[in-house]
Design a protein around this motif. Structure first.
Motif, PDB file in Angstrom:
ATOM      1  N   GLN A   1       1.037  -1.614  -0.294  1.00 42.34           N
ATOM      2  CA  GLN A   1       0.071   0.016   0.480  1.00 42.34           C
ATOM      3  C   GLN A   1       0.431   1.232   0.344  1.00 42.34           C
ATOM      4  OE1 GLN A   1      -2.585   0.019   3.962  1.00 42.34           O
ATOM      5  NE2 GLN A   1      -0.418  -0.939   4.799  1.00 42.34           N
TER       6      GLN A   1
ATOM      7  N   LEU B   1      -5.949   3.913  -3.062  1.00 41.15           N
ATOM      8  CA  LEU B   1      -5.772   3.475  -1.845  1.00 41.15           C
ATOM      9  C   LEU B   1      -6.689   3.848  -0.663  1.00 41.15           C
ATOM     10  CD1 LEU B   1      -5.871   0.251  -0.550  1.00 41.15           C
ATOM     11  CD2 LEU B   1      -3.930   0.953   0.808  1.00 41.15           C
TER      12      LEU B   1
ATOM     13  N   LEU C   1      -7.565  -6.755   3.010  1.00 40.28           N
ATOM     14  CA  LEU C   1      -6.395  -7.699   2.578  1.00 40.28           C
ATOM     15  C   LEU C   1      -6.566  -8.640   1.571  1.00 40.28           C
ATOM     16  CD1 LEU C   1      -3.636  -7.177   2.265  1.00 40.28           C
ATOM     17  CD2 LEU C   1      -3.113  -9.043   3.939  1.00 40.28           C
TER      18      LEU C   1
ATOM     19  N   LEU D   1      -8.160  -6.562  -1.692  1.00 44.54           N
ATOM     20  CA  LEU D   1      -7.129  -6.058  -2.183  1.00 44.54           C
ATOM     21  C   LEU D   1      -6.332  -7.194  -2.996  1.00 44.54           C
ATOM     22  CD1 LEU D   1      -6.689  -3.680  -0.055  1.00 44.54           C
ATOM     23  CD2 LEU D   1      -7.089  -3.110  -2.389  1.00 44.54           C
ATOM     24  N   LEU D   2      -5.864  -8.161  -2.558  1.00 44.58           N
ATOM     25  CA  LEU D   2      -4.803  -9.363  -2.845  1.00 44.58           C
ATOM     26  C   LEU D   2      -5.676 -10.590  -4.034  1.00 44.58           C
ATOM     27  CD1 LEU D   2      -1.820  -9.186  -0.192  1.00 44.58           C
ATOM     28  CD2 LEU D   2      -2.080  -7.759  -2.445  1.00 44.58           C
TER      29      LEU D   2
ATOM     30  N   THR E   1      -4.546  -8.100  -9.458  1.00 41.18           N
ATOM     31  CA  THR E   1      -5.816  -8.361  -8.152  1.00 41.18           C
ATOM     32  C   THR E   1      -5.899  -6.141  -8.608  1.00 41.18           C
ATOM     33  OG1 THR E   1      -3.745  -7.285  -7.624  1.00 41.18           O
ATOM     34  CG2 THR E   1      -4.409  -9.501  -7.335  1.00 41.18           C
TER      35      THR E   1
ATOM     36  N   ALA F   1      -5.124  -4.275  -5.947  1.00 43.15           N
ATOM     37  CA  ALA F   1      -3.719  -4.179  -5.334  1.00 43.15           C
ATOM     38  C   ALA F   1      -2.915  -3.480  -5.830  1.00 43.15           C
ATOM     39  CB  ALA F   1      -3.129  -4.270  -4.275  1.00 43.15           C
TER      40      ALA F   1
ATOM     41  N   CYS G   1      -2.550   0.676  -7.660  1.00 42.98           N
ATOM     42  CA  CYS G   1      -0.589   1.169  -7.867  1.00 42.98           C
ATOM     43  C   CYS G   1      -0.646   1.471  -8.744  1.00 42.98           C
ATOM     44  CB  CYS G   1       0.017  -0.067  -7.130  1.00 42.98           C
ATOM     45  SG  CYS G   1      -0.016  -0.407  -5.625  1.00 42.98           S
TER      46      CYS G   1
END
Length: 106
Positions: A36, A48, A64, A67-68, A77, A79, A83
Motif C-alpha cells: 500500500q 488506496l 487485504l 485487495l490481493l 488484483t 491492489a 498502484c
C-alpha cells in the motif's frame, strides 16, 4: 510507519481507524501490508486511501483479501490496479469495492 509517513504513533492509528491506511492489530503488534506504500514518495497510494472507505468491513484481513485476490473481470488484483493509478482501472476497482461489502454475511 511513523518514520515512513512522518506521523506520530497516534497519527498512524488515526489514519488506520479512519480507513486511510490498511492495518490491524495482531496481538501486541500492528500489521501494515507493504504493497500500500509508495516508498519513494513516503506515502500511502492515494487511490488506496480513497478505496478503503468503500469496503464495508472493519476487518483488515478481509480488506487485504479483497485487495490481493485476482479478479478475472479486472484482469489483475485490485491492489495492482490501484498502484498503477490508471483512471479507468480505479473506477472499476471502486465499483468492485462497493459490491464487496454487500456480499459479506452479517
Amino acid at each position: 510507519m511513523q518514520q515512513l509517513l512522518g506521523l506520530s504513533g497516534e497519527g498512524v492509528r488515526k489514519r488506520r481507524d479512519r480507513k486511510r491506511l490498511l492495518g490491524w492489530r495482531h496481538g501486541k503488534q500492528s500489521v501494515y501490508p507493504a504493497f500500500q506504500f509508495d516508498l519513494a514518495g513516503g506515502r500511502v497510494w492515494p487511490a488506496l486511501e480513497s478505496l478503503l472507505p468503500l469496503l464495508d468491513t472493519e476487518s483488515g484481513p478481509t480488506q487485504l483479501r479483497f485487495l490481493l485476490s485476482p479478479d478475472p473481470e479486472l484482469g489483475d488484483t485490485p491492489a495492482a490496479l490501484l498502484c498503477s493509478s490508471q483512471a479507468l482501472a480505479l473506477e472499476a476497482v471502486s465499483s468492485k469495492a462497493r459490491q464487496f461489502g454487500c456480499q459479506l454475511a452479517r
